[in-house]
Design a protein around this motif. Sequence first.
Motif, PDB file in Angstrom:
ATOM      1  N   ARG A   1     -10.863   0.935   1.674  1.00 46.35           N
ATOM      2  CA  ARG A   1     -10.863   1.352   0.453  1.00 46.35           C
ATOM      3  C   ARG A   1     -10.022   0.488  -0.280  1.00 46.35           C
ATOM      4  NH1 ARG A   1     -11.598   6.203   3.140  1.00 46.35           N
ATOM      5  NH2 ARG A   1     -13.302   7.306   2.651  1.00 46.35           N
ATOM      6  N   GLU A   2      -9.052  -0.261   0.346  1.00 49.06           N
ATOM      7  CA  GLU A   2      -7.992  -0.924  -0.281  1.00 49.06           C
ATOM      8  C   GLU A   2      -8.163  -2.563  -0.039  1.00 49.06           C
ATOM      9  OE1 GLU A   2      -3.870   0.290  -0.326  1.00 49.06           O
ATOM     10  OE2 GLU A   2      -4.490   2.092   0.918  1.00 49.06           O
TER      11      GLU A   2
ATOM     12  N   THR B   1       0.866  -1.094   0.025  1.00 45.68           N
ATOM     13  CA  THR B   1       0.076  -0.094  -0.105  1.00 45.68           C
ATOM     14  C   THR B   1       0.890   1.106   0.051  1.00 45.68           C
ATOM     15  OG1 THR B   1      -1.454   1.173   1.275  1.00 45.68           O
ATOM     16  CG2 THR B   1      -0.149  -0.201   2.538  1.00 45.68           C
TER      17      THR B   1
END
Length: 98
Positions: free
Chosen positions: A83-84, A9
């Motif tokens: 969201r990821e 990320t």
Amino acid sequence: MDASTFFTTPNAERYLGSLCKHFGHKVPVTHQPSFGRIELPFGQCVLCADGNGLLLTVEAPDRPQLDQTAEVISSHLDRFAFRENPDLTWTVANGTKA
């Protein structure tokens, strides 16, 4: 025993900070830039952030507590990084999946 996982990320430092801040209201936490340690009653988690992502390593005295520690950390990261959609696979030090 210990197990680790890596979450790729660009927001590793932010998630590290969110986890440390959240747990810091309940348990002992160490938080420095790119590093954190969360000490749960049944195990601990060391977090290391870099430009590629977040390395999480959990430690506990036995397998049930190791699994519990990994689950607690995973579920909280899932909420902070929804969201990821993190898909974490924990690998125990002996090479088996947690």
